[in-house]
Design a protein around this motif. Structure first.
Motif, short mmCIF file in Angstrom:
data_model
loop_
_atom_site.label_atom_id
_atom_site.label_comp_id
_atom_site.label_asym_id
_atom_site.label_seq_id
_atom_site.Cartn_x
_atom_site.Cartn_y
_atom_site.Cartn_z
N ALA A 100 0.86 -1.19 0.00
CA ALA A 100 0.00 0.00 0.00
C ALA A 100 0.90 1.24 0.00
CB ALA A 100 -0.92 0.01 1.22
N ILE A 101 0.56 2.21 -0.83
CA ILE A 101 1.37 3.43 -0.97
C ILE A 101 0.44 4.63 -0.91
CG2 ILE A 101 3.02 4.69 -2.42
CD1 ILE A 101 3.49 1.96 -3.88
N SER A 102 0.81 5.63 -0.12
CA SER A 102 0.02 6.86 -0.05
C SER A 102 0.62 7.90 -0.99
CB SER A 102 0.00 7.42 1.37
OG SER A 102 -0.58 8.71 1.38
N PRO A 103 -0.13 8.35 -2.02
CA PRO A 103 0.35 9.43 -2.88
C PRO A 103 0.15 10.80 -2.24
CG PRO A 103 -1.74 8.63 -3.69
CD PRO A 103 -1.42 7.80 -2.49
N ASP A 104 -0.31 10.80 -0.99
CA ASP A 104 -0.46 12.03 -0.21
C ASP A 104 0.50 11.99 0.96
OD1 ASP A 104 -2.68 13.26 -1.62
OD2 ASP A 104 -3.92 11.67 -0.80
N ARG A 105 1.26 13.07 1.15
CA ARG A 105 2.13 13.15 2.32
C ARG A 105 1.25 13.20 3.57
NH1 ARG A 105 5.88 17.88 4.42
NH2 ARG A 105 4.05 19.01 3.74
N VAL A 106 1.65 12.50 4.61
CA VAL A 106 0.83 12.43 5.83
C VAL A 106 1.60 13.02 7.01
CG1 VAL A 106 -0.46 10.44 5.00
CG2 VAL A 106 1.60 10.08 6.38
N LEU A 107 0.89 13.22 8.09
CA LEU A 107 1.47 13.74 9.32
C LEU A 107 2.57 12.80 9.80
CD1 LEU A 107 0.97 15.99 11.55
CD2 LEU A 107 -0.32 14.23 12.76
N PRO A 108 3.72 13.32 10.24
CA PRO A 108 4.78 12.45 10.75
C PRO A 108 4.24 11.50 11.82
CG PRO A 108 5.61 14.68 10.52
CD PRO A 108 4.12 14.74 10.26
N GLY A 109 4.53 10.23 11.67
CA GLY A 109 4.04 9.23 12.61
C GLY A 109 2.83 8.47 12.10
N ASP A 110 2.08 9.05 11.16
CA ASP A 110 0.95 8.34 10.55
C ASP A 110 1.49 7.17 9.72
OD1 ASP A 110 -0.62 10.22 11.69
OD2 ASP A 110 -1.55 10.93 9.84
N ARG A 111 0.81 6.04 9.74
CA ARG A 111 1.29 4.86 9.03
C ARG A 111 0.13 4.09 8.43
NH1 ARG A 111 1.17 5.20 14.21
NH2 ARG A 111 0.34 3.55 15.56
N LEU A 112 0.43 3.31 7.42
CA LEU A 112 -0.58 2.51 6.74
C LEU A 112 -0.63 1.11 7.34
CD1 LEU A 112 0.09 3.46 3.00
CD2 LEU A 112 -1.74 4.30 4.49
N GLU A 113 -1.84 0.53 7.36
CA GLU A 113 -2.03 -0.85 7.79
C GLU A 113 -2.85 -1.57 6.73
OE1 GLU A 113 -3.91 -1.07 11.58
OE2 GLU A 113 -2.21 -0.23 12.67
N ILE A 114 -2.55 -2.84 6.52
CA ILE A 114 -3.29 -3.66 5.56
C ILE A 114 -3.90 -4.83 6.31
CG2 ILE A 114 -3.15 -5.03 3.45
CD1 ILE A 114 -0.54 -3.52 2.80
N HIS A 115 -5.21 -4.96 6.24
CA HIS A 115 -5.92 -6.08 6.88
C HIS A 115 -6.68 -6.85 5.81
CE1 HIS A 115 -5.39 -4.82 11.16
NE2 HIS A 115 -5.19 -3.65 10.58
N VAL A 116 -6.54 -8.16 5.80
CA VAL A 116 -7.21 -9.00 4.81
C VAL A 116 -8.21 -9.91 5.52
CG1 VAL A 116 -6.93 -10.74 3.01
CG2 VAL A 116 -5.17 -8.97 3.32
N GLY A 117 -9.42 -9.97 5.00
CA GLY A 117 -10.45 -10.82 5.59
C GLY A 117 -11.61 -11.03 4.62
N ALA A 118 -12.67 -11.65 5.12
CA ALA A 118 -13.83 -11.94 4.28
C ALA A 118 -14.73 -10.71 4.11
CB ALA A 118 -14.63 -13.09 4.87
N GLU A 119 -14.58 -9.71 5.02
CA GLU A 119 -15.41 -8.52 4.97
C GLU A 119 -14.57 -7.26 4.79
OE1 GLU A 119 -18.70 -8.17 7.85
OE2 GLU A 119 -18.00 -10.07 8.67
N ALA A 120 -15.14 -6.30 4.07
CA ALA A 120 -14.45 -5.03 3.89
C ALA A 120 -14.57 -4.18 5.15
CB ALA A 120 -15.06 -4.28 2.70
N GLY A 121 -13.53 -3.44 5.45
CA GLY A 121 -13.58 -2.53 6.59
C GLY A 121 -13.49 -3.20 7.93
N LYS A 122 -12.94 -4.40 7.98
CA LYS A 122 -12.79 -5.12 9.24
C LYS A 122 -11.31 -5.28 9.57
CE LYS A 122 -17.15 -6.15 10.13
NZ LYS A 122 -17.85 -5.73 11.36
N THR A 123 -10.94 -4.99 10.81
CA THR A 123 -9.56 -5.21 11.24
C THR A 123 -9.44 -6.58 11.88
OG1 THR A 123 -10.00 -4.18 13.40
CG2 THR A 123 -9.16 -2.75 11.65
N ASP A 124 -8.27 -7.17 11.75
CA ASP A 124 -8.02 -8.48 12.32
C ASP A 124 -6.88 -8.35 13.33
OD1 ASP A 124 -7.50 -11.07 12.99
OD2 ASP A 124 -6.96 -11.75 10.96
N PRO A 125 -7.20 -8.43 14.64
CA PRO A 125 -6.16 -8.27 15.65
C PRO A 125 -5.07 -9.33 15.57
CG PRO A 125 -8.19 -9.11 16.64
CD PRO A 125 -8.52 -8.70 15.23
N LYS A 126 -5.37 -10.45 14.90
CA LYS A 126 -4.38 -11.51 14.77
C LYS A 126 -3.58 -11.42 13.48
CE LYS A 126 -7.12 -14.81 17.51
NZ LYS A 126 -7.75 -16.16 17.52
N ALA A 127 -3.88 -10.42 12.66
CA ALA A 127 -3.19 -10.28 11.38
C ALA A 127 -1.72 -9.93 11.61
CB ALA A 127 -3.85 -9.19 10.55
#
Length: 294
Positions: A210-237
């Motif tokens: 995942a790549i952000s073409p927008d500069r973000v606030l220092p310390g902001d970071r991207l996360e990638i979660h994969v699952g059967a549903e969109a918009g769901k985080t997986d704490p075990k990922a």
């Protein structure tokens, strides 16, 4: 909160179409509901100069007005930038043009009148579509000759409409790219585009990037979660490899496609968030195999 937005890529927009700050600014704070687009030619000259001064300061240029007027630092001037130090280094907006200006607050200067105190943000763009947004505050006195800046502060900010690009590379190609680690976000975008596999993915081992073409606030970071549903985080990922290049966030995580429906959800995770929030903002989702795009 009211905002003013300049309709031109040039400089600023203003509340008062002509003249310098004066009696009309006796209103403590001028605020308008909704958005108001103002053409550059209708902007008060002192506001034009003030925004140009912010842009020039961010670029590390000592000429705050570029010959378009007179903008100087007052003897008591306080100038603070969280982009770069006054003596160089840091993000200098090289190759970026000023694409838009938004003012959130216009009020009288706290250093006397005539003068103004402006708060808002500048959005810079480059030819590759990358964006860098900066929030600023400038307090200045004005006269027929120009402006004298008393206080100028600026820092990067994550756009409200932050974008993200998600690509899947063959695992070995992705691992090799992470080992080489390009030094610029445009190189990340080019190389991942040349190696990416079209969705949906066949069964196999992949590297999701995942790549952000927008500069973000220092310390902001991207996360990638994969699952059967969109918009769901997986704490075990598994935690993604996460870093940034000059403020442009990148994240990568290996993933094995089994042929079952799977959707990737990409979040921007920030440490600056309300207490009732976990700091994650969903930027986008992408079906990796089977299922439908959400």
């Amino acid at each position: 909160m009211k905002t003013l937005k300049v309709a031109l890529c040039a400089l600023v927009f203003g509340l008062l179409a002509s003249g310098s700050a004066g009696a009309a600014d006796k209103l403590e704070i001028i605020a308008l509901p909704g958005k108001t687009d103002v053409a550059a030619q209708d902007v008060a000259p002192d506001i034009m100069l003030a925004v140009l001064a912010v842009s020039q300061m961010l670029r590390g240029d000592a000429d705050l007005s570029r010959g378009l007027g007179k903008a100087v630092l007052a003897p008591d001037a306080k100038v603070v930038s969280y982009d770069a130090s006054p003596r160089g280094g840091g993000f200098r907006y090289e190759g970026y043009r000023l694409g838009g200006v938004t003012l959130n607050v216009v009020e009288p200067s706290r250093h006397g009148e005539p003068g103004r105190r402006l708060t808002g943000f500048l959005q810079f763009v480059n030819i590759d579509g990358l964006r860098a947004q900066t929030v600023f505050m400038i307090d200045y006195g004005s006269s027929a000759k120009g402006i004298a800046v008393h206080d100028l502060q600026a820092m990067p900010m994550t756009p409200v409409d932050a974008r993200v690009v998600l690509r899947a590379l063959p695992l070995k190609a992705g691992q090799a790219l992470l080992e080489q680690r390009p030094k610029a976000v445009d190189v990340w975008l080019e190389r991942t585009a040349s190696l990416a596999q079209a969705m949906p993915l066949p069964a196999g081992d992949w590297m999701l990037i995942a790549i952000s073409p927008d500069r973000v606030l220092p310390g902001d970071r991207l996360e990638i979660h994969v699952g059967a549903e969109a918009g769901k985080t997986d704490p075990k990922a598994p935690a993604a490899t996460s870093f940034d290049d000059a403020g442009f966030a990148v994240a990568a995580v290996p993933w094995k496609a089994s042929g079952k429906p799977a959707i990737a959800s990409v979040y921007l995770h920030t440490d600056l968030h309300p207490k009732k929030s976990d700091g994650r903002r969903l930027l986008g989702t992408m079906p990796l195999s089977g299922g439908k795009k959400q």
